[in-house]
Design an enzyme around this catalytic site. Sequence first.
Site, PDB file in Angstrom:
ATOM      1  N   GLY A  38     -11.998  25.309 -38.484  1.00 22.42           N
ATOM      2  CA  GLY A  38     -13.105  25.660 -39.362  1.00 22.42           C
ATOM      3  C   GLY A  38     -12.757  25.692 -40.833  1.00 22.42           C
ATOM      4  O   GLY A  38     -13.241  24.878 -41.628  1.00 22.42           O
ATOM      5  N   MET A  39     -11.862  26.580 -41.240  1.00 24.55           N
ATOM      6  CA  MET A  39     -11.537  26.739 -42.645  1.00 24.55           C
ATOM      7  C   MET A  39     -10.915  25.463 -43.191  1.00 24.55           C
ATOM      8  O   MET A  39     -11.216  25.018 -44.293  1.00 24.55           O
ATOM      9  CB  MET A  39     -10.571  27.914 -42.800  1.00 24.55           C
ATOM     10  CG  MET A  39     -10.402  28.375 -44.228  1.00 24.55           C
ATOM     11  SD  MET A  39     -11.935  29.015 -44.917  1.00 24.55           S
ATOM     12  CE  MET A  39     -11.880  30.713 -44.336  1.00 24.55           C
ATOM     13  N   ASP A  71     -14.029  32.681 -37.324  1.00 25.19           N
ATOM     14  CA  ASP A  71     -13.356  31.407 -37.124  1.00 25.19           C
ATOM     15  C   ASP A  71     -14.193  30.436 -36.294  1.00 25.19           C
ATOM     16  O   ASP A  71     -14.167  29.221 -36.495  1.00 25.19           O
ATOM     17  CB  ASP A  71     -12.052  31.722 -36.375  1.00 25.19           C
ATOM     18  CG  ASP A  71     -11.006  30.653 -36.573  1.00 25.19           C
ATOM     19  OD1 ASP A  71     -11.262  29.734 -37.367  1.00 25.19           O
ATOM     20  OD2 ASP A  71      -9.957  30.741 -35.932  1.00 25.19           O
ATOM     21  N   ASP A  76       0.816  -1.223   0.000  1.00 20.82           N
ATOM     22  CA  ASP A  76       0.000   0.000   0.000  1.00 20.82           C
ATOM     23  C   ASP A  76       0.847   1.269   0.000  1.00 20.82           C
ATOM     24  O   ASP A  76       0.319   2.375  -0.072  1.00 20.82           O
ATOM     25  CB  ASP A  76      -0.940   0.018   1.218  1.00 20.82           C
ATOM     26  CG  ASP A  76      -2.008  -1.056   1.124  1.00 20.82           C
ATOM     27  OD1 ASP A  76      -1.675  -2.169   0.668  1.00 20.82           O
ATOM     28  OD2 ASP A  76      -3.162  -0.798   1.486  1.00 20.82           O
TER      29      ASP A  76
END
Lengths: 426, 545
Positions: B421-422, B286, B36
Amino acid sequence: MHSKATPIREDGIYHSFCGLVSVGWLYQKIKDSFFLILGTHTCAHLLQNTLGVMIFARPRFAVSLLEESDLSSSQPDIAAQIEEIKREHHPSVIFLLSSCTPEVMKVEFEGLAASVSTPEVPVLFVPASGLDYTFSQSEDSVLQALIPFCPPAPPDDKRVVFLGSVNDAIADDFSLEAARLGIPVAGFLPASHFTELPPIGPGTVIAPLQPYLHKTATQLRNERGCTVLSSLFPFGPDGTRRFWEDLAAQFGMRVDLSDREAAAWERIKHHTDLLRGKKVFFASDTLMELPLARFLKACGAEVVECSTPYINRRFHAAELAALEGVRLVEQANFHRQLRTIAETKPDLIISNIITTNPLVGQGTVAKWGTEYCFLPIHGWAGVNNLVTSFTRALQRHAQLDPLGSDPIWLTGMMPSSAGGVISLQS
Amino acid sequence: MRLAYWMYEGTAHHGVGRIANSMRNVHAVFHAPQGDDYVNAIFAMLDRTPNFPAMTTSVVSGTDLARGTIRLPDTLRQVEERVHPDLIVVVASCSTILLQENLEIAAQHAGLQCDVMVYDANPYRMQEIVAAESLFTDLVKRYAQPQPRTERPTVNILGPASLGFHARHDLISLRRMLKTLGLEINVVAPWGASIADLRRLPAAWLTIAPYRELGLRAATYLEEQFGVPALLDAPIGVQPTLRWIERLRELLAQAGAEIPMPPLTAFSLDGMSAPSAVPWFARTADMDSFSGKPAFVFGDATHVVGITRFLRDELGMPIAGAGTYVKHQADWVREQLTGYVDDLLVTDEFQTVANRIAELRPELVCGTQMERHTSRRYDLNCMVISPPTHIENHLLAYRPFLGFDGADVIADEVYTTCTLGMEKHLIDLFGDAGLDLPEKREGVAVAEPAPVAPPVESSKPLAESPVAVAVTSAPAPSQTSPAAVTSAPAPVDPVWAADAEAMLKKVPFFVRGRVRGNVEKYARQRGHAVITAEVLLAAKEELGA
């Protein structure tokens, strides 16, 4: 200084890893295996945190999770889980590992494994709980479980079986080297697949490659009547030469590898020059400590202390003899180690993964001992890896701008520490 | 009993360790097997602690059990001698708790000068979060003293802790905002607090507790017991931060302190700009494409609520789904996300979350490290927004999630994680936009999309990584769909005919996996055993893919 290699045994308030951790390399070594740990959330958390950073596909290990309602039954039902594993992973063998909680519950593991084992896919019990086993030790338990599946070899089959999980490249090195010396090879335990285990019989010579496998070696000697090579482990030019010369002797051959050894030392002279006279302290927990300390001693370093979880006088006899004069400690007390480190001021500390960063924070040079379980440091081909693993830490720290050791750069790094180096001298 | 591969929460003793390692002169002692002790490694490695983590395992071995030895008193004495703590917290482990030993008596036997607290954390009933929160609450109850308020208005910050998710960064962000408001801090806890600091907690005029997982109950206690008002919101995102500042000023005004609002530019890093670039960024052309990028969010309660709202309210993204593994906070999360999410996923089983993600195939996954594994498998964009922390969340640079600074960090992360995006338009129009790679390298490129964080895995070249790649990119029909990889109740998987396979090849490589999955899902729903070119076309029409 002690005149003899007499280990001091302390009370074991030390930092270490659980034996379950060896699953991390064994499941990769035995490619058609699955490791099932009967354990709790703790075991799952342990495996995730110690092995999780390395693994992102489908691990071939899992935890059969004991929850509160399962605590009352002494014989948990794992049949459905075994089926799930077979369905999803198609293993040739399943290792069922024990852990602390089922051991306290006194689960009868042999029977449990037998109840779900089939001839097609054996389920083998492996004792591995953190109550009794540390780190690398449970590899010993896994290999013991494999013994019944090694086919018997006739008495006149006199060949070597290399013992210990090493990667394929190291295995190839050892096979080649044996062929060069005219030593016939029966195989490796473990092999890369469950179905390729080597035949073992009274004519077999077991050559241990790893220093933590004494239970398997002893059981093979007792059950199959084979010979267990007693030599140095094949690390460093000194260890590798002794290993091959002693192994060749088992096959009635006298070979002299002194030139080979000298050439190996010559190749790493630049590194041994750096290690000569350096004080090294072993505080790690992998059970690789004895041979590593012996190699550094042969390099001319001063081993101020070699702590290791366990020493087996018979299995480690040759290493112990070579370490005469070195302070050896079993199950070291961590608080006492810190005091000794402050007194002896070692140049390099080989510690475990838990204590390394904090030791560096105290102004020492420390490195992970854990790495030695994964590094290709065996045999002639491993010599360079082995020696540079030690000198790299020394050289890197020497190269860093000493301004970085100013306590100011530690300020705020740890919420519970006010900041700055807490000197081991205080 | 169930088969577990990955866990979201640590154990109870790990939670105790997090509190001890956050505080000055507090030490945890685990009455446990040596196995442990691994929790120490998590602190030393992830938090890169320059000192030893404030916890010690008092080892219980198999032979100790047989002999009935208990080493605890001796360990306690050794710990006191070495670290001179003000308080030692003793806790049993999942195995030693079954022994039903009386640890109180054992601890008394040690005869220590410092305080000793035997913390009764049943590891079968509580995990990391509840153990840490309950222990911290107990400590506050034990030590907080009635006292007059500080002369000038001050605030407490409760919640930041060792191994917290970006906790150090969040704390810097909170401190920056409070400083801008001219407010002083009374106590931060548990992060860096001593027992003496806990005593001083009631002297504050206000308590800030931004996390649902840690500090909430202690803040509530300070309010009920000592009348220190509590501000329990998490300022994640720009609007929530503005509301948080308003609320903070209201509460202080009610307590008798009028805090003037400085100009918003005062909150920026240079003191002369917009405090966050998100409001303008979200309005730029954008970002239009983001209105078509659904996100799935999974994690702890605080971050799931904060991030889900931020994505929809401030970046204008649709929410495909959300969920949390913090079951005791599920009702709160559900209430907070009313109107955002219909069907909140509440589970701590990683496979269930993986199946939901496989089903939804969102454009963006915000999750934990486990969801990162899952997303890689299904070739989806993923960013990590919630604990459990991983070495990659312990970065050196300032990367908060809270406050204005945090809003910028999260928005950047979303932007760099998603396909832009583009770029997407070009790909839609021309297929590969010149970005396609030779088939041989495809798997590699797909498995590692320009990610939030470089995969640590690659630093250890292990046998698994090629396996992962093979699974994700599997081009051969015999390898079936990725859904077969998990324990998803997979019906018969459709097979790809050669003509359909050839058409699929024309889909840009980094969306190919997603298209493959969507088409297979479509085929299964319609009962097509073979995906022909016709089925693919029909699916494209139906799904608009």
